[in-house]
Motif scaffolding. Structure first.
Motif, PDB file in Angstrom:
ATOM      1  N   PRO A  34      -9.163   4.316 -24.187  1.00 48.27           N
ATOM      2  CA  PRO A  34      -9.385   5.370 -23.016  1.00 48.27           C
ATOM      3  C   PRO A  34      -9.718   6.479 -23.389  1.00 48.27           C
ATOM      4  CG  PRO A  34      -7.114   3.998 -22.538  1.00 48.27           C
ATOM      5  CD  PRO A  34      -7.664   3.830 -23.967  1.00 48.27           C
ATOM      6  N   SER A  35     -10.581   6.932 -22.674  1.00 46.34           N
ATOM      7  CA  SER A  35     -11.232   8.441 -23.159  1.00 46.34           C
ATOM      8  C   SER A  35     -10.287   9.436 -23.177  1.00 46.34           C
ATOM      9  CB  SER A  35     -12.459   9.020 -22.131  1.00 46.34           C
ATOM     10  OG  SER A  35     -11.955   8.801 -20.777  1.00 46.34           O
ATOM     11  N   ARG A  36      -9.127   9.402 -22.568  1.00 47.99           N
ATOM     12  CA  ARG A  36      -8.014  10.494 -22.406  1.00 47.99           C
ATOM     13  C   ARG A  36      -7.228  10.406 -23.578  1.00 47.99           C
ATOM     14  NH1 ARG A  36      -6.218   6.357 -19.230  1.00 47.99           N
ATOM     15  NH2 ARG A  36      -4.171   5.485 -19.791  1.00 47.99           N
ATOM     16  N   GLN A  37      -7.417   9.271 -24.325  1.00 47.12           N
ATOM     17  CA  GLN A  37      -6.679   9.198 -25.800  1.00 47.12           C
ATOM     18  C   GLN A  37      -7.331   9.662 -26.660  1.00 47.12           C
ATOM     19  OE1 GLN A  37      -5.216   5.257 -26.224  1.00 47.12           O
ATOM     20  NE2 GLN A  37      -3.779   5.198 -24.345  1.00 47.12           N
ATOM     21  N   ARG A  38      -8.493  10.105 -26.673  1.00 49.81           N
ATOM     22  CA  ARG A  38      -9.640  10.747 -27.851  1.00 49.81           C
ATOM     23  C   ARG A  38      -9.082  12.068 -28.204  1.00 49.81           C
ATOM     24  NH1 ARG A  38     -15.320   7.703 -25.954  1.00 49.81           N
ATOM     25  NH2 ARG A  38     -14.394   5.736 -25.492  1.00 49.81           N
ATOM     26  N   ARG A  39      -8.938  12.173 -29.344  1.00 52.64           N
ATOM     27  CA  ARG A  39      -8.550  13.343 -30.002  1.00 52.64           C
ATOM     28  C   ARG A  39      -9.521  14.301 -30.639  1.00 52.64           C
ATOM     29  NH1 ARG A  39      -3.868  10.766 -33.100  1.00 52.64           N
ATOM     30  NH2 ARG A  39      -5.612   9.404 -33.359  1.00 52.64           N
ATOM     31  N   ARG A  40      -9.656  15.580 -31.147  1.00 57.87           N
ATOM     32  CA  ARG A  40     -10.421  16.110 -32.084  1.00 57.87           C
ATOM     33  C   ARG A  40     -10.680  15.276 -33.215  1.00 57.87           C
ATOM     34  NH1 ARG A  40     -10.216  20.851 -35.660  1.00 57.87           N
ATOM     35  NH2 ARG A  40     -12.140  21.766 -35.664  1.00 57.87           N
ATOM     36  N   LYS A  41      -9.373  14.965 -33.972  1.00 60.07           N
ATOM     37  CA  LYS A  41      -9.530  14.200 -35.081  1.00 60.07           C
ATOM     38  C   LYS A  41     -10.535  12.932 -34.910  1.00 60.07           C
ATOM     39  CE  LYS A  41      -6.718  11.123 -38.119  1.00 60.07           C
ATOM     40  NZ  LYS A  41      -5.449  10.435 -38.114  1.00 60.07           N
ATOM     41  N   ASP A  42     -10.408  12.419 -33.716  1.00 59.80           N
ATOM     42  CA  ASP A  42     -11.549  11.209 -33.572  1.00 59.80           C
ATOM     43  C   ASP A  42     -12.963  11.663 -33.508  1.00 59.80           C
ATOM     44  OD1 ASP A  42      -9.417   9.264 -33.328  1.00 59.80           O
ATOM     45  OD2 ASP A  42      -8.970   9.765 -30.916  1.00 59.80           O
ATOM     46  N   LYS A  43     -13.207  12.598 -32.780  1.00 61.54           N
ATOM     47  CA  LYS A  43     -14.382  13.184 -32.901  1.00 61.54           C
ATOM     48  C   LYS A  43     -15.067  13.525 -34.263  1.00 61.54           C
ATOM     49  CE  LYS A  43     -14.070  14.923 -28.222  1.00 61.54           C
ATOM     50  NZ  LYS A  43     -13.789  15.956 -27.111  1.00 61.54           N
ATOM     51  N   ILE A  44     -14.193  14.188 -35.082  1.00 53.25           N
ATOM     52  CA  ILE A  44     -14.524  14.427 -36.272  1.00 53.25           C
ATOM     53  C   ILE A  44     -14.861  13.453 -37.087  1.00 53.25           C
ATOM     54  CG2 ILE A  44     -13.782  15.448 -38.596  1.00 53.25           C
ATOM     55  CD1 ILE A  44     -14.479  17.697 -36.468  1.00 53.25           C
ATOM     56  N   ALA A  45     -13.914  12.296 -37.003  1.00 56.20           N
ATOM     57  CA  ALA A  45     -14.280  10.915 -37.612  1.00 56.20           C
ATOM     58  C   ALA A  45     -15.526  10.309 -37.471  1.00 56.20           C
ATOM     59  CB  ALA A  45     -12.928  10.092 -37.436  1.00 56.20           C
ATOM     60  N   ALA A  46     -15.995  10.424 -36.070  1.00 51.92           N
ATOM     61  CA  ALA A  46     -17.086   9.955 -35.442  1.00 51.92           C
ATOM     62  C   ALA A  46     -18.424  10.702 -36.412  1.00 51.92           C
ATOM     63  CB  ALA A  46     -17.412   9.924 -34.131  1.00 51.92           C
ATOM     64  N   ARG A  47     -18.354  11.922 -36.391  1.00 52.96           N
ATOM     65  CA  ARG A  47     -19.190  12.820 -36.948  1.00 52.96           C
ATOM     66  C   ARG A  47     -19.444  12.413 -38.421  1.00 52.96           C
ATOM     67  NH1 ARG A  47     -18.482  19.041 -36.517  1.00 52.96           N
ATOM     68  NH2 ARG A  47     -20.435  18.885 -37.497  1.00 52.96           N
ATOM     69  N   ILE A  48     -18.208  12.243 -39.240  1.00 48.80           N
ATOM     70  CA  ILE A  48     -18.290  11.851 -40.467  1.00 48.80           C
ATOM     71  C   ILE A  48     -19.025  10.526 -40.810  1.00 48.80           C
ATOM     72  CG2 ILE A  48     -16.954  10.980 -42.394  1.00 48.80           C
ATOM     73  CD1 ILE A  48     -15.158  13.323 -41.585  1.00 48.80           C
TER      74      ILE A  48
END
Length: 375
Positions: free
Chosen positions: A111-125
């Motif tokens: 669920p989108s509410r469970q996505r954290r900043r760490k997840d966004k950084i991992a996606a960028r990497i």
């Protein structure tokens, strides 16, 4: 060859960490010059392995991940490695292995509410790691992950390979562990006539423990369910077991250092995963002669057969899950079944799978050398 293997965490446990240790050992045994670039490490799997520790200052998990990837880029540009093999969360490599599925698809399953900043950084990497020109070759451990890579990043078919996970069949061996399994059963107060189901893993929600509990509650036989592994929400699942009326039949045991003993004690391993790129534990169960129940969302379905495993269509198909549990409970003590499970696992023994990985590394090295000659 001077080979660098890159992963932020070098440890004794974890799927990617297990692959890192076995590959490093195998390469070192063949005389390759192996360095592991990491942020932290434990003892090496071979005495000739060297470590390069990169610990840039950072605050928080997201920044730690990003700054480690930046430090790896700087180090590799200044070094003279013949081949760099990344194992995720960095973008500077000749080869990249995706062992846990793509971040892109993993986040899509949450669920989108469970996505954290760490997840966004991992996606960028990950996006930088998969960009055209960032790699010669990408390896995944299942066709499921291979399809995700092609879909999310357009990696050409000629630059992708699938090499399934492996199992240490010497460690995971019911016959060798029979005494330990009997002692464990005695310690847990398990009657030898009672079917034993095992759920083992970290991350209860993703691996479907709620469905396992509900299906177990519907069984009309006397049985035991062992829950092994850590999760910050364990108390919530224990309360759910109480609400289902199966509290007395469920043992929540937390993280354990000898999973092979639990696989050898169990009559069936239950992994009704919502998302599992492969699942080392499926092979570990089979190596111990234990049949498996999993889902179509688990990459290990690609290597199992109907005579040793049941693959249900989805995690929330409780009726199918209960039926499968009843079926395998009826096979308790079947020596022929245990032999079939073991035989399938032997085809994926660690040494034979490492041969495939080594050959892939050699092929990529040749590609890199040929590209240099063209410049």
């Amino acid at each position: 060859m001077k080979i660098a293997l890159v992963h932020m965490r070098h440890a004794a446990s974890g799927g990617t960490e297990r692959f890192l240790n076995e590959l490093a050992r195998y390469l070192a045994e063949r005389g390759e010059d192996v360095s592991i670039i990491c942020r932290s490490h434990v003892a090496p799997s071979h005495p000739a392995i060297r470590f390069v520790r990169l610990r840039p200052f950072s605050i928080g998990k997201a920044q730690r991940m990003w700054r480690f990837a930046c430090a790896v880029e700087r180090h590799i540009k200044a070094a003279d490695y013949d081949l760099v093999y990344g194992l995720g969360k960095t973008w500077t490599h000749d080869m990249l292995r995706i062992g846990g599925g793509t971040v892109h698809h993993h986040l899509a399953s949450k669920p989108s509410r469970q996505r954290r900043r760490k997840d966004k950084i991992a996606a960028r990497i990950e996006a930088k790691a998969m960009a055209p020109g960032a790699y010669y070759h990408v390896v995944s451990n299942s066709h499921q992950s291979d399809s995700e890579i092609a879909e999310a990043y357009g990696v050409p078919a000629g630059k992708r390979s699938v090499i399934h996970n492996f199992v240490d069949t010497r460690r995971f061996d019911r016959e060798r562990l029979s005494g330990d399994a009997r002692a464990l059963a005695c310690e847990l107060g398990i009657n030898g006539d009672t079917p034993v189901f095992l759920f083992l893993g970290t991350g209860y929600q993703r691996k479907g423990l709620d469905s396992a509990l509900e299906a177990f509650a519907r069984l009309d036989i006397n049985a035991t369910l062992l829950v092994v592994g850590r999760d910050s929400q364990q108390a919530k699942y224990q309360e759910y077991a109480r609400q289902l009326g199966i509290e007395e039949k469920c043992c929540f045991l937390g993280e354990q250092s000898s999973p092979e003993c639990y696989f050898s004690l169990a009559d069936c391993y239950v992994l009704p995963a919502r998302y599992e790129p492969f699942g080392f534990t499926v092979l570990e169960a089979l190596a111990c002669g234990t049949p498996v129940i999993t889902t179509a969302s688990c990459g290990a379905r690609e290597v199992v057969t109907a005579d040793v495993a049941t693959v249900i269509d989805r995690t929330d198909n409780i009726q199918a899950l209960t039926g499968a549990m009843a079926h395998w409970a009826g096979c308790k003590g079947d020596a022929v079944l245990q032999k079939r499970c073991r035989e399938l696992a032997l085809t994926l023994d660690v040494e034979s799978i490492m041969v495939q990985n080594y050959q892939c590394i050699l092929n990529v090295y040749k590609l890199k050398q040929a590209a240099k000659c063209r410049l």
